[in-house]
Design an enzyme around this catalytic site. Structure first.
Site, PDB file in Angstrom:
ATOM      1  N   THR A 197      -1.619  69.724  90.213  1.00  0.00           N
ATOM      2  CA  THR A 197      -2.875  69.068  89.833  1.00  0.00           C
ATOM      3  C   THR A 197      -3.595  68.496  91.043  1.00  0.00           C
ATOM      4  OG1 THR A 197      -3.904  67.401  88.412  1.00  0.00           O
ATOM      5  CG2 THR A 197      -1.761  66.831  89.324  1.00  0.00           C
ATOM      6  N   ARG A 198      -4.934  68.348  90.899  1.00  0.00           N
ATOM      7  CA  ARG A 198      -5.735  67.689  91.936  1.00  0.00           C
ATOM      8  C   ARG A 198      -6.533  66.553  91.308  1.00  0.00           C
ATOM      9  NH1 ARG A 198     -10.318  71.112  90.405  1.00  0.00           N
ATOM     10  NH2 ARG A 198     -11.732  69.448  91.030  1.00  0.00           N
ATOM     11  N   HIS A 202      -3.670  61.908  82.664  1.00  0.00           N
ATOM     12  CA  HIS A 202      -3.756  60.983  81.544  1.00  0.00           C
ATOM     13  C   HIS A 202      -2.751  61.404  80.459  1.00  0.00           C
ATOM     14  CE1 HIS A 202      -7.203  59.303  83.570  1.00  0.00           C
ATOM     15  NE2 HIS A 202      -7.705  60.516  83.696  1.00  0.00           N
ATOM     16  N   HIS A 205      -2.116  65.130  79.766  1.00  0.00           N
ATOM     17  CA  HIS A 205      -1.299  65.811  80.785  1.00  0.00           C
ATOM     18  C   HIS A 205       0.179  65.501  80.583  1.00  0.00           C
ATOM     19  CE1 HIS A 205      -5.278  65.133  82.681  1.00  0.00           C
ATOM     20  NE2 HIS A 205      -5.130  66.403  82.988  1.00  0.00           N
ATOM     21  N   ARG A 291      -5.831  76.546  81.845  1.00  0.00           N
ATOM     22  CA  ARG A 291      -7.142  77.159  81.687  1.00  0.00           C
ATOM     23  C   ARG A 291      -7.874  76.953  83.017  1.00  0.00           C
ATOM     24  NH1 ARG A 291     -12.144  76.194  80.241  1.00  0.00           N
ATOM     25  NH2 ARG A 291     -13.082  77.489  78.620  1.00  0.00           N
TER      26      ARG A 291
END
Ligand code: PPS
Length: 570
Positions: A197-198, A202, A205, A291
């Site tokens: 992730t970047r 929350h 996730h 996605r």
């Protein structure tokens, strides 16, 4: 080591010299030609040296580069989707030859590695952009980087590592692939699913990663990128503090957090493949692909660069060869009636679901509006609020622009005093004349000098804004492009309010307080704005005022009202 943990290409590289040889290499490097690594190159070299980019042994030579660009394969046939190249200037390239050894240093001059030059070549950047990123559109951040930041010549060769790039932050969360593998081994984690992730994470996730781990009966590695991400992203300091809070919400002993100093390219499908290979090198067996993985956003016509599931499809195509299993991302939505998150595809269409877009989250942070508990954890929100205070606690710049004698300085002064009366933030006035005395005393009025002057003002204002103060600037700033540059510099750090003081030339000339218009008309002063030098009117300033009939007091009052309506003061 289990069969699942084979590094890519079969062997986990470690390109560092043994400790005993490093001092000698440092001494040798004193006589070598040196290249100062760029930010991107520093990220790349760290992952080359520690084996995260196994089986690469250095920056790509021409053969590997061409194979990777054209068909995602290194010269030896191994799958590799992303060029990892050392771009240098013409001048530097002209000073070296095949067979030379060069020293690669960080910005402070610390020797990171030496490189044995085996290939000096000029890339076809347009071809690289089209083949790797599928486009030449410069709205793609990597294409923009390639065309405007990357130097024209590439140098390939094997690396001999001397010192790992230094990091002062979050040392306890940084692991090399070897360290990560050893940790998995020690903990007895035989299956590990990695999450890339970047962005801040929350509740959705957490649910997603937790489910992914449960589905494949694996432990979880949160592996966020802290090298270079997409311009405008939340800075990694804030993000990492958020991840640390989130970590406490996973069942104990199931999940690890480690930081990846990767320079992302936002290359969509090819980048997903690259991410998976890197995680395989870190010892992971599974990799979550969501996605629009590593998506660069929209192109210059407003269309997405890649289809939402292109990355998953490319991963599928190469599944066997990759040797790390994709866990496709299920979009999670909050089902209010059940007070829980569920995968989108498991919810029937009549069920009421809740979601909050990134834009809406930013708006709520900006305006200090509530962020619901179902969306995130209070500690995470608190952390984001600390670095994204509501507008009335952010710094801002009021940037006046207009002709000489238009009333900029007078109104700017009145505004400064009113803001000081209100209190709350320190106020600095960067008036045209004052700046020219202190900051730009050696500059004249050529286009080049005016631009330099405005960029200096912009830089000082950006620092003030970043630190929560108010900067009031009042130069002529006659050129649109330069004003745009200043806006771009400041807007990510706080507010930027451009005010065009649109008092007509005739009125300014009539006033002629300093007698300069008369001198300009007489040709004594050359290149005078409005007379013998252009003033490009702002097309979309936040506000326009004309001081022909307006008193400075009233003008300043109107600006205060504007600042209130924008939320910067209350
Ligand atoms: S710029 O173009 O934004 O860099 O100009 P700035 O720093 O605001 O300086 C403008 C003041 O310099 C005086 N001056 C000139 N102005 C425009 N053109 C020429 N050639 C020139 N030579 C001197 C002028 O007094 C400006 O002051 P203001 O306060 O705007 O009247």
């Amino acid at each position: 080591m289990g069969a699942f943990k084979e590094p890519h290409g079969g062997e986990l590289k470690n390109l560092y010299l043994p400790d005993s040889e490093r001092d000698a290499e440092k001494r040798r490097a004193r006589d070598l030609v040196s290249w100062d690594l760029t930010m991107r190159q520093l990220c790349d070299i760290e992952l080359l040296l520690n084996g995260a980019f196994s089986p690469l042994e250095g920056f790509m030579d021409k053969g590997d580069y061409q194979g990777v660009v054209r068909e995602m394969r290194l010269g030896n046939g191994v799958l590799w989707p992303m060029p990892v190249t050392l771009d240098v200037t013409e001048d530097f390239a002209g000073s070296i030859s095949d067979g030379d050894t060069i020293a690669l240093r960080d910005q402070e001059g610390v020797l990171i590695a030496t490189l044995e030059v085996s290939s000096i070549y000029r890339p076809d950047k347009a071809l690289e952009a089209r083949s790797v990123f599928g486009t030449e559109d410069e709205a793609h951040p990597a294409v923009h980087y390639l065309m405007h930041n990357a130097h024209p010549v590439y140098v390939g060769g094997r690396l001999r590592g001397v010192e790992a790039p230094n990091h002062y932050d979050f040392k306890h969360l940084r692991d090399t692939p070897k360290e990560m593998r050893d940790r998995f081994q020690k903990l007895g984690w035989r299956k590990v699913v990695a999450f890339q992730t970047r962005n801040p994470m929350h509740r959705a996730h957490l649910e997603l990663t937790f489910r992914a781990a449960k589905d494949v009966e694996a432990n979880l590695l949160l592996h966020p990128v802290v090298g270079m991400t997409k311009p405008g992203d939340v800075d990694h300091f804030t993000r990492v503090r958020c991840y640390e809070h989130l970590l406490a919400h996973y069942p104990e002993q199931t999940t690890a957090l480690s930081l990846l100093p990767l320079a992302m390219r936002m290359g969509g499908p090819r980048e997903a493949l690259w991410h998976a290979i890197i995680r395989k090198n870190y010892g992971c067996t599974h990799f979550i692909v969501g996605r629009d993985h590593a998506g660069p956003g929209k192109d210059s016509t407003g269309k997405p660069f890649y289809g939402p599931y292109d990355a998953q499809h490319l991963m599928q195509e190469h599944a066997e060869e990759l040797g790390i299993t994709m866990v496709p991302f299920k979009n999670m939505v909050y089902v209010e009636d059940r007070a829980q998150y569920m995968p989108e595809d498991e919810v029937d269409e009549n069920t009421r679901t809740l979601s909050l877009s990134g834009t809406e989250l930013r708006r709520r942070l900006q305006e200090g509006v509530e962020i619901p508990e179902w969306f995130s954890f209070p500690e995470v929100v608190e952390e984001l609020r600390r670095t994204h205070p509501p507008r009335h606690r952010q710094g801002f710049t009021v940037f006046f622009t207009g002709l000489s004698g238009s009333g900029k300085s007078t109104v700017a002064n009145a505004l400064m005093v009113k803001l000081m009366e209100m209190g709350g933030r320190p106020v600095t006035l960067l008036d045209g004349d004052v700046v020219r005395k202190h900051l730009s005393s050696e500059l004249g009025f050529s286009k080049e000098h005016r631009d330099l002057n405005i960029l200096r003002i912009g830089y000082v204002a950006s620092e003030i804004t970043k630190n929560g103060g108010i900067a009031i600037c009042a130069p002529i700033a006659p050129y649109t492009a330069t004003r745009r540059q200043v806006r771009d510099m400041i807007e990510p750090l706080g507010g930027f309010i451009e005010i065009h003081v649109a008092t007509p030339l005739e009125v300014c000339e009539e006033r002629d307080r300093k007698g300069l218009y008369a001198k300009a008309r007489a040709g004594i002063i050359k290149g005078f704005t409005g007379i013998s030098d252009p003033y490009e009117e702002p097309q979309n300033p936040e506000m326009r005022i004309d001081t022909t009939e307006l008193t400075p007091d009233l003008a300043a009052h109107r600006i205060i009202v504007k600042l209130e309506s924008l939320g910067f003061i209350r």
